[in-house]
Scaffold this motif. Structure first.
Motif, mmCIF file in Angstrom:
data_model
loop_
_atom_site.group_PDB
_atom_site.id
_atom_site.type_symbol
_atom_site.label_atom_id
_atom_site.label_comp_id
_atom_site.label_asym_id
_atom_site.label_seq_id
_atom_site.Cartn_x
_atom_site.Cartn_y
_atom_site.Cartn_z
ATOM 1 N N GLY A 510 -47.949 7.964 -21.933
ATOM 2 C CA GLY A 510 -48.588 8.497 -20.734
ATOM 3 C C GLY A 510 -47.937 7.943 -19.483
ATOM 4 O O GLY A 510 -46.870 8.387 -19.074
ATOM 5 N N TYR A 512 -48.321 4.160 -16.666
ATOM 6 C CA TYR A 512 -48.719 2.750 -16.629
ATOM 7 C C TYR A 512 -50.217 2.548 -16.735
ATOM 8 O O TYR A 512 -50.686 1.493 -17.175
ATOM 9 N N ARG A 513 -50.991 3.553 -16.342
ATOM 10 C CA ARG A 513 -52.438 3.409 -16.374
ATOM 11 C C ARG A 513 -52.985 3.379 -17.797
ATOM 12 O O ARG A 513 -54.129 3.024 -18.025
ATOM 13 N N GLY A 538 -53.853 16.146 -17.019
ATOM 14 C CA GLY A 538 -54.346 14.779 -16.937
ATOM 15 C C GLY A 538 -53.293 13.786 -16.524
ATOM 16 O O GLY A 538 -53.504 12.583 -16.591
ATOM 17 N N GLY A 539 -52.155 14.299 -16.147
ATOM 18 C CA GLY A 539 -51.040 13.415 -15.820
ATOM 19 C C GLY A 539 -51.250 12.694 -14.515
ATOM 20 O O GLY A 539 -52.206 12.919 -13.787
ATOM 21 N N TRP A 540 -50.306 11.866 -14.232
ATOM 22 C CA TRP A 540 -50.420 11.002 -13.076
ATOM 23 C C TRP A 540 -50.349 11.808 -11.797
ATOM 24 O O TRP A 540 -49.632 12.798 -11.703
ATOM 25 N N GLY A 541 -51.044 11.335 -10.814
ATOM 26 C CA GLY A 541 -50.968 11.767 -9.427
ATOM 27 C C GLY A 541 -50.599 13.225 -9.215
ATOM 28 O O GLY A 541 -49.440 13.552 -9.045
ATOM 29 N N ASP A 542 -51.565 14.074 -9.224
ATOM 30 C CA ASP A 542 -51.339 15.496 -9.060
ATOM 31 C C ASP A 542 -50.378 15.755 -7.903
ATOM 32 O O ASP A 542 -50.671 15.480 -6.760
#
Lengths: 744, 366
Positions: A510, A512-513, A538-542
């Motif tokens: 995914g 780092y979160r 659901g990925g990082w930072g839209d």
């Protein structure tokens, strides 16, 4: 006696044996060998094979008979009955046990208890130099377990056939030295520490004793056939110890061998003399600034690609790449050669069942089942590491990938030899983190890998898992605790066994979160591997760019991983986990290393889509960053990433720098371009970069670098009077890098 | 829930005012006799006189001031962010209530048994000693089985005590030191297992003491602290030390009684060039008399310092400083959620892109 065969035939006919119910007629196909497989039930292992057969009078005079055993993959051992088969009735019997004198054909490797334990097929064969289609009647063909008769001398346990290195006990520091021995008796499974262990106790000139485990070794020749890679064994199976001394001097050596249920046998070995200069080329986490790697005390920032396996179906499906022909080690070595030529210094390689894994279900080609390690796969890994080292590439070696013990995500559990469904002891893949049998098996594998490969300087580190959060162990809070304990224990064992102290890591899917801080914070986890996918569900930072994701991976004030003060290494990125457009991938590939560099990553991010790179020759980004970073050193307690302001403000530019006292490495990025959009051309003098508003006076050296070519485009000295320091930016498109240093 | 529990840790960190790595260099005074120097140092602790304990010469004081300004506290963003956070929280009106709530959340109901088990596990890593307290309650650290999602992270007692031990280990003295610490941990485990660490009265007293200790430092941020002259910081730290003793006292640990019981004798010199001096500190704690050997070395300035140069922590991969261990152990909840297989991780919200740290001195560190 000339009439004897006729008489025997006659007698046989009279007795009715030639036409007995259940008899089999076999037509000779000499001069080609005629093979008659035994098709009945047999569980493998040592056996006695018996047959009754009738040879007709017209059979060739040189007709011979023998028996064979072979493994699932065709490794063949045989024994022949003395003399020729005369016409008439014969009862033949072959003992096919580990102590019997079987020979391998057409290869020439040794018969041993270990080989015997792998046998899965048997039968008899006829041979003759004469052309003949004579029919031979086989009235019975049966197998029975070989009575368990202790071999002569089995009560005396010893090590035989000692061989040192290339025949001497002298080696240069940094070069591999080997000890080879043949245990007597040889264990049925030399990979199972419960049956046998070998270790060399080596005491260096400093008086420190190291315990170096031994491993089973079968010499192999790898042949690139063009469409596949053949592995041909030769010579006997033996035990080997590998050692690579770092300090010159005299080393005392002894071997300790332990058989199941027996005492430890200690055998003295001639002292080893190590010549040359002290040597230490292992990659390690830098002790003074543990955010980075070092080699021999020198800063090392790995640059490379995730060459996880020979080919990638997902890349084919999503990016339209061609599947690389599975020439296994040959293909991987060719890819590493191109990577190194392009400036790469690191690669990730997986010990997956479809790549270079050593253990998988026995009916898969090349594998020998649970706790028997594939010698041909092991030889391939030898070859890959040797080639990598020769090319200046270090390997982030992935011990296990998530699918191996995932029931749902890229599941390979159904084929895992530890799965109860395949004959293993484990019913639920989640138990692979806690079941004693599984932990014992992992310890055996760990011991083998360390024994065989730990001395290799091409090992960058041991990556215990790829995408641990996608395994069956990621279920609930209790499973989380189990997984944490597993990592704690595994890391401790790796550290205890690995005399070369390669760093250890694990990896989360995914971004780092997804990382698990309880595991990330374990002292045994020397560096942290993460993904940097974005843009997917659901990925990082839209809508965020990769540069921002890479920066946040370490610097995000809430979730960034810089808090652990360990090297952070992105080992998968490139759009989303399902890929991205060619335009976006090219921009991300060109800029990711730069963004990671100025954010303080422990190395350049490794793009997942290696065939996309390889098949288009897109190695230039590696070359560019390698040129820029040559001779640089990011380490320093006070070194940190800083935001560089632009005047006037340029909202679409991402500008950061890695700053140490007196030296700054900076990077400007057109985020619209990195996000897959069109790049804008910035004119010379259109903006200035604000280094700081209270910069001490002094002479400074400024270099501007083309981030695509990795070439210096402008260099000048200037005198800064003190106060605000703002650099006038030359014209550029896409991205630009700079170095600012105070003159000595 | 705000992690105000770290206030207690701040007291320990800030009161001693130690930059990273300094913990192993506590000055023991300048007497010719190392045992006498150690005795004097213990006395200084007894009378809350950190000035005697921590400084010896003006040059060293200056070096400490510089080290504080340039050390890990000043430049470790993670540490300084966390410590700033707790300084703010300690100054809030409801600090005491927050601290008590955080303590309850981070220490399971079975906290005493957990702590005891951790102490025993640390003392006897190969297996629990016979007669040792039983491990913690159902599910162990982390709560009951099946508890989904992230929650407050339980205190990692083992890491804390383990890293603390590494601050003392000296080359050539490891066996004796480990044996001594094992005895201490065993005694502590026997003592702590009967302690009600969730007792409301104790918690209230301890919280008040912890917050008072932070207040005694009179700083709003870590940057403020790092800019203080070391002498000022030590003076304030001495006041905070009183509060730390009060904190321990709330849980029945009488630090002054332990110090009063201490005596120091010369130990055998360790082989080396020159030989390394040792002292043996005897003291009574947790109802048992202990003897802890320590290696000491004399600096060029004539002061004695603890020597903690054992390679064992390095060989074991223990690279954390005590300060880092404290903060890691009590950090934010782990990023582990109920995503499960195929969940793709992402159990925290998309992180807001944060600018790098603010300009430390207006020159971006250049």
């Amino acid at each position: 006696m000339a009439g004897a065969p006729f008489v025997q035939c006659l007698l046989a006919w009279i007795l009715g044996l030639a036409t007995a119910p259940g008899a089999t007629q076999v037509t000779l196909c000499s001069p080609i060998t005629t093979v008659v497989p035994y098709l009945g039930a047999w569980d493998g292992g040592a056996l006695v094979l018996t047959a009754e057969l009738i040879v007709p009078g017209e059979a060739p005079a040189d007709l011979g008979v023998g028996a064979y055993v072979s493994d699932r993959h065709g490794a063949w051992y045989q024994t022949c009955q003395d003399g020729h088969l005369a016409p008439g009735h014969h009862r033949i019997r072959f003992s096919l046990g580990p102590a019997d004198p079987l020979v391998s054909e057409p290869m020439h490797h040794g018969w041993s208890p270990g080989a015997s334990a792998l046998m899965a097929k048997t039968g008899i064969f006829f041979y003759s130099a004469a052309g003949s289609r004579t029919e031979i009647t086989i009235t019975s063909l049966a197998v029975a377990p070989l009575p368990d008769v202790p071999a002569a001398g089995a009560t005396v346990k010893r090590l035989l056939d000692l061989r040192l290195g290339d025949g001497t006990a002298t080696v240069a520091a940094g070069e591999r030295w080997t000890i080879q021995v043949r245990p007597d008796p040889m264990p049925a499974n030399p990979d199972d520490p419960r049956q046998f262990t070998l270790a060399a106790v080596i005491t260096g000139p400093d008086g420190v004793a190291m315990r170096i485990p031994g491993f089973s070794y079968q010499a192999m020749t790898l042949d690139d056939r063009g469409d596949r890679e053949d592995a041909t064994p030769h010579g006997p199976g033996i035990m080997q110890v590998r050692f690579r001394a770092r300090q010159p001097g005299r080393y005392q050596v002894s071997l300790e061998a332990s058989w199941e249920g027996g005492p430890t046998v200690v055998t003295a070995v001639p002292a080893l003399t190590v010549t040359g200069q002290p040597w230490d080329c292992y990659a390690r986490v830098d002790p003074l600034d543990p955010r980075f790697f070092a080699v021999g005390g020198d800063f090392w920032w790995p640059i490379g690609l995730n060459v996880h396996s020979v080919n990638d179906v997902r890349s084919q499906e999503n990016l339209g790449t061609r599947l690389t022909t599975d020439r296994r080690a040959a293909a991987t070595i060719a890819q590493l050669r191109r990577l190194a030529a392009g400036g790469g210094t690191a690669a990730e390689i997986w010990l997956a069942s479809w790549n270079l894994g050593l253990e998988w279900r026995a009916d898969w080609p090349g594998f020998a089942g649970r706790m028997r390690y594939s010698q041909e796969q092991a030889a391939r890994l030898d070859a890959v590491l040797d080639a990598a080292w020769a090319l200046g590439v270090r390997v982030n070696l992935v011990i296990a990938n998530h699918g191996q013990i995932s029931a749902r995500m890229d599941s390979e559990w159904r084929d895992n030899p530890w799965n109860r469904a395949t004959g293993g002891p484990i019913a639920d893949p989640a138990l692979m983190f806690s079941a004693p049998e599984a932990l014992d098996g992992q310890e055996a594998m760990r011991r083998y890998l360390i024994a065989r490969y730990a001395d290799h300087p091409a090992i960058m580190g041991w990556k215990l898992w790829s995408e641990i959060n996608l395994t069956a162990g990621n279920q609930d809070a209790q499973a989380h605790q189990t997984m944490k304990r597993w990592h704690e224990f595994a890391a401790a064992r790796w550290r205890a066994l690995d005399a070369y102290a390669h760093p250890i890591t694990t990896h989360w899917a995914g971004d780092y979160r997804s990382s698990d801080w309880d595991i990330a914070g374990l002292p045994g986890m020397a560096y942290l591997c993460i993904d940097a996918y974005h843009g997917g569900p659901g990925g990082w930072g839209d809508g965020g760019t990769l540069a921002a994701l890479l920066s946040d991976s370490v610097l995000d004030s809430r979730d960034g991983l810089a808090r652990f003060r360990k090297p952070v290494l992105v080992t998968e990125y490139g759009g989303s986990a399902m890929g991205a457009s060619d335009t976006l991938l090219r921009a991300e590939h060109a800029s990711a290393s730069w963004a990671a560099l100025v954010s303080g990553h422990g190395g350049a991010p490794m793009l997942w889509w290696f065939e996309w790179v390889d098949q288009q020759g897109l190695y230039q980004p590696f070359r560019a960053i390698a040129r820029f970073i040559a001779g640089e050193d990011l380490r320093g307690q006070a070194a940190h990433s800083v935001l560089i302001a632009t005047l006037p403000d340029q909202p679409r530019l991402w500008s950061h720098a890695w700053s140490r006292a007196g030296r700054m490495l900076g990077y400007l990025l057109d985020t619209t371009w990195q996000g897959g959009g069109s790049a804008r051309s910035y004119a010379a003098g259109e903006m200035r970069l604000v280094i700081g508003d209270q910069v001490a006076p002094g002479t400074c050296h400024l270099e501007w670098w083309d981030a695509d070519s990795g070439e210096l485009v402008e260099s000048r000295m200037f005198e800064h009077p003190g106060g605000m320091l703002a650099l006038t930016v030359p014209g550029f498109t896409r991205h630009l890098a700079f170095k600012l240093a105070r003159a000595p | 829930m705000r992690p105000i529990f770290r206030t207690a840790i701040a007291c320990a960190c800030l009161a001693s005012s130690m930059p990273q790595g300094y913990a192993a260099e506590v000055s023991l005074g300048s007497s010719d006799d190392p045992a006498a120097a150690m005795q004097a140092s213990l006395h200084a602790l007894r009378v809350n006189d950190l000035a005697t304990l921590l400084t010896a010469t003006p040059a060293e004081a200056q070096a400490l001031t510089s080290a504080l300004a340039d050390g890990a506290l000043a430049h470790d963003r993670f540490l300084s962010d966390r410590l700033d956070e707790l300084l703010r929280e300690a100054a809030s009106p409801d600090a005491t209530a927050q601290l008590i709530a955080a303590w309850s959340a981070r220490v399971p109901v079975s906290g005493s048994a957990d702590l005891a088990a951790a102490l025993v596990a640390l003392a006897h890593p190969a297996g629990a000693a016979s007669g040792a307290p039983a491990p913690g309650g159902p599910g162990g650290p982390g709560g009951p089985p099946g508890m989904p999602g992230p929650g407050p992270r339980p205190i990692d007692w083992r890491m804390l005590t383990g890293v603390a031990l590494t601050q003392l280990l000296a080359r050539g003295l490891e066996t004796q030191q480990v044996e001594a610490v094992q005895q201490l941990l065993d005694a502590a485990a026997r003592w702590v297992v009967d302690l009600d660490i969730h007792d409301a009265r104790r918690a209230k007293l301890a919280s008040a003491a912890a917050i008072a200790a932070v207040g005694d430092l009179q700083v709003a941020t870590i940057n403020d602290l790092c800019q203080l002259p070391i002498s000022t910081l030590i003076t304030r730290g001495s006041e905070a030390l009183v509060q730390l003793k009060a904190l321990a006292s709330a849980y029945g640990v009488d630090a002054d009684a332990i110090l009063d019981s201490a005596s120091v004798a010369d130990g055998p010199a360790l082989a080396g060039h020159p030989p390394v001096s040792t002292v043996i500190v005897s003291f009574t704690a947790f109802n048992v008399r202990h003897q802890l050997p320590l290696a000491v070395v004399r600096s060029d300035a004539g002061t004695w310092r603890l020597r903690a140069d054992s390679p064992i922590p390095r060989l074991l991969g223990l690279r954390l400083s005590l300060l880092q261990a404290l903060v890691f152990s009590l950090g934010p909840p782990p990023g582990f959620g109920p995503g499960g297989p195929g969940g793709g991780g992402a159990n925290r919200d998309a992180g807001a892109t944060q600018p790098p740290p603010p300009l430390p001195r207006g020159d971006n560190g250049f």
